[in-house]
Design a protein around this motif. Structure first.
Motif, PDB file in Angstrom:
ATOM      1  N   UNK A 235       1.165  -1.194   0.268  1.00  0.00           N
ATOM      2  CA  UNK A 235      -0.015  -0.102  -0.350  1.00  0.00           C
ATOM      3  C   UNK A 235       1.042   0.981   0.083  1.00  0.00           C
ATOM      4  N   UNK A 236       0.669   2.086  -1.261  1.00  0.00           N
ATOM      5  CA  UNK A 236       1.109   2.864  -1.015  1.00  0.00           C
ATOM      6  C   UNK A 236       0.735   4.047  -1.584  1.00  0.00           C
ATOM      7  N   UNK A 237       0.282   6.072  -0.732  1.00  0.00           N
ATOM      8  CA  UNK A 237      -0.094   6.559  -1.784  1.00  0.00           C
ATOM      9  C   UNK A 237      -1.857   6.350  -1.608  1.00  0.00           C
ATOM     10  N   UNK A 238      -2.526   5.226  -0.636  1.00  0.00           N
ATOM     11  CA  UNK A 238      -4.135   5.455  -1.136  1.00  0.00           C
ATOM     12  C   UNK A 238      -4.123   3.865  -2.528  1.00  0.00           C
ATOM     13  N   UNK A 239      -3.284   4.100  -3.065  1.00  0.00           N
ATOM     14  CA  UNK A 239      -3.168   2.411  -3.624  1.00  0.00           C
ATOM     15  C   UNK A 239      -2.428   1.141  -3.400  1.00  0.00           C
ATOM     16  N   UNK A 240      -3.370   0.626  -3.856  1.00  0.00           N
ATOM     17  CA  UNK A 240      -1.982  -0.992  -3.921  1.00  0.00           C
ATOM     18  C   UNK A 240      -1.661  -1.307  -5.126  1.00  0.00           C
TER      19      UNK A 240
END
Ligand code: ADP
Ligand code: MG
Lengths: 247, 303
Positions: A235-240
């Motif tokens: 998970x990074x910057x609200x994205x997977x």
């Protein structure tokens, strides 16, 4: 790289790969979650193929637990769709949710038990509530696997954090679920026990179970990669995202 | 024998399943409150029933009064008896508010006196007063006016309108019965409310248990069953205790001859004695449905 299963490049990676055509036990489609203070997770699109083994990593507070909760129908996505066993979670009635939980074994981050019942009974709870029975042999075997044979009659409040997590894993798999979801299952256990739990999960995966584990223990992930094909979601910057090859 | 579906489902919900019972921890020190409430409510209900039945009987017994009859007692020298009776009957026929009037025959007089003097009473030879039965119209006659005119016509005539004072009593009795019924309904409703509250509180106190059970795939019915069984059994056993004590209470009330007119009736007669035994199953049923309602409602708070 975002996970976009509909795209042709996502196909053809071979059996066991997590993005595999249309077959999926759990599928996210543009799903998002928002507790009220803005979206924590946005535009999540991915499919967990039957028999796949996934790790989910990300900094504390990034939404790992939230994502897992959507995957076992504890939370409904605030946008987009989540499909579990081919059923859109929003259409699940209360009994359907119960049915889904019998097919997904979950180890929660904050493991909870029925504190008035001994460990062995707690481990059998999924069977008890669905009117099934287990043989004493199976139970003893499972207790031995998680190293809790000597604590079968202990009450949950007297257990250590690691013991609780092992008991929770045993409870999650006793029903023979199709999917096993574990939220930081090795958070409180030593390396030796972590490896033992991993071996158990790998073994279950070889039996065809779909496995999804949130962890920030990179050593554990590396260890797993040596034993079985796994994929790592980050998970990074609200994205997977699919994590790079550095792992 | 095939039972209707709602009943079989209710029975299934009540069927002993020790495992489903065990998943909910023993309820601790507040458990007896439900039993106590059910016992107290049933106890009160037995008295409300007794009161209601007794006032019902009283109202019926006194409804003679509602037939609006009164009596004129005429004492006169034997020679004038017939003439004065005729005069009074004529007077009554002309009195507004009197529907009919008739003199009782000797045979009727004898029947009236028989209980006191036995059947061999020589009525003809005794200087007994003559009796005239007056049936009142609606609205009735003016008592004082009739008394004055009677005095003028036949000085030995006495108007006995004792039945009149009974009329408000009969009305009071039927109102009392209504109050008794209302009390029974209120007691039942209050009990349902209390059991619902107790069950909700119990579910609240066991939030972690409910959460864990839902997480491992328990259906609402399964979780509700453990609570419903528990509260239904508690309410039922409480009601049994309450009914027994209520019956004992009614039994130790003074008997008919010992006490005054009203209290004598306060009790059960015949089949009425069986009524208190209807209460425990009824209380169980009320507890069953109110707990079920509370449980299924509360469970929706947990996904
Ligand atoms: N019930 C909730 N209500 C509001 N915010 C929450 C709730 N649960 C979690 N959060 C917030 O969402 C974020 C992600 O939480 P979580 O999914 O538990 O992350 P992780 O498991 O990766 O540590 C955190 O900032 C947390 O404070
Ligand atoms: Mg977490």
């Amino acid at each position: 790289m975002y996970i976009n299963t509909g795209k042709s490049w996502a196909r053809g990676f071979g059996a066991g790969f997590w993005v595999q055509g249309d077959r999926a036990v759990i599928a996210f489609e543009s799903a998002a979650y928002n507790y009220g203070g803005g979206e924590l997770l946005s535009d999540v699109t991915l499919r967990l193929a039957p028999g796949s083994f996934h790790f989910l990593t990300g900094p504390s507070g990034s939404g790992k637990t939230t994502f897992l909760k959507m995957a076992y129908a504890e939370l409904l996505p605030t946008a987009g769709h989540v499909t579990i066993f081919d059923r859109e979670v929003k259409t699940l009635g209360r009994d359907d949710v119960a049915a889904v939980r019998r097919r997904i074994g979950v180890v929660h981050q904050d493991v909870q038990f029925l504190d008035h019942l001994p460990l062995a009974t707690n481990m059998q709870l999924p069977l008890i509530v669905s009117g099934k029975k287990t043989s004493a042999d199976d139970l003893n075997e499972l207790l031995k696997w998680v190293g809790l044979s000597h604590l079968a009659d202990a009450l949950p409040p007297s257990l250590s954090g690691g013991e609780r997590q092992r008991a929770a894993l045993a409870r999650a798999i006793i029903m023979g679920p199709d999917v096993i979801i574990a939220d930081e299952p090795t958070g409180n256990v030593d390396w030796e026990m972590s490896l033992r739990l991993l071996t158990l999960l790998v073994e279950l995966n070889r039996m065809g179970k779909t496995i999804l584990i949130a962890t920030h223990d990179l050593n554990l992930i590396r260890q797993a990669k040596n034993q079985i094909p796994t994929r790592v979601l980050r998970i990074s910057k609200r994205r997977i995202q699919l994590a790079g090859a550095d792992l | 024998m095939r039972l209707p579906k709602p009943i079989t489902r209710a029975l299934a919900l009540m069927s002993p399943d020790s495992r489903s019972d065990r998943v909910v921890p023993p309820s601790g020190h507040t458990a007896w409150l439900t039993t106590f409430t059910a016992a107290a409510m049933t106890f009160l209900c037995v008295f409300a029933m007794a009161l209601s039945l007794a006032s019902g009987r009283l109202a019926t017994r006194w409804s003679d009064a509602l037939a609006r009859t009164s009596t004129i007692r005429l004492s006169a020298p034997p020679g004038q008896m017939e003439a004065q009776t005729a005069a009074i009957l004529a007077l009554l026929a002309a009195t507004p508010g009197v529907e009919s009037a008739r003199a009782l025959t000797d045979a009727e007089n004898r029947a009236l006196l028989e209980p006191w003097f036995g059947p061999e009473l020589p009525v003809e030879e005794l200087p007994l007063p003559g009796l005239i039965e007056v049936t009142e119209a609606d609205p009735g006659y003016d008592t004082d006016g009739l008394r004055q005119r009677l005095r003028a016509e036949a000085p030995g005539a006495v108007l006995d309108d004792h039945a009149r004072w009974r009329r408000p009593l009969a009305e009071a009795a039927s109102k009392l019965r209504m109050l008794g019924l209302l009390s029974i309904i209120l007691i039942g409703t209050a009990m349902a409310a209390m059991v619902t509250l107790a069950a909700s509180a119990s579910l609240e106190a066991n939030a972690q248990v409910v959460r864990v059970l839902r997480l491992v795939g328990a259906r609402d019915q399964y979780i509700a069953r453990a609570f419903v069984r528990r509260f239904t059994l508690r309410a039922f056993s409480g009601a049994c205790i309450g009914a027994v004590f209520g019956l004992i209470g009614v039994l130790i009330l003074p008997r008919a001859d010992a006490a005054g007119a009203f209290l004598t009736g306060l009790g059960f007669t015949g089949w009425g004695w069986l009524l208190p035994f209807v209460l425990p199953p009824l209380v169980g049923l009320v507890a069953f449905f109110s707990t079920r309602y509370a449980a299924l409602r509360k469970l929706r708070e947990f996904r």
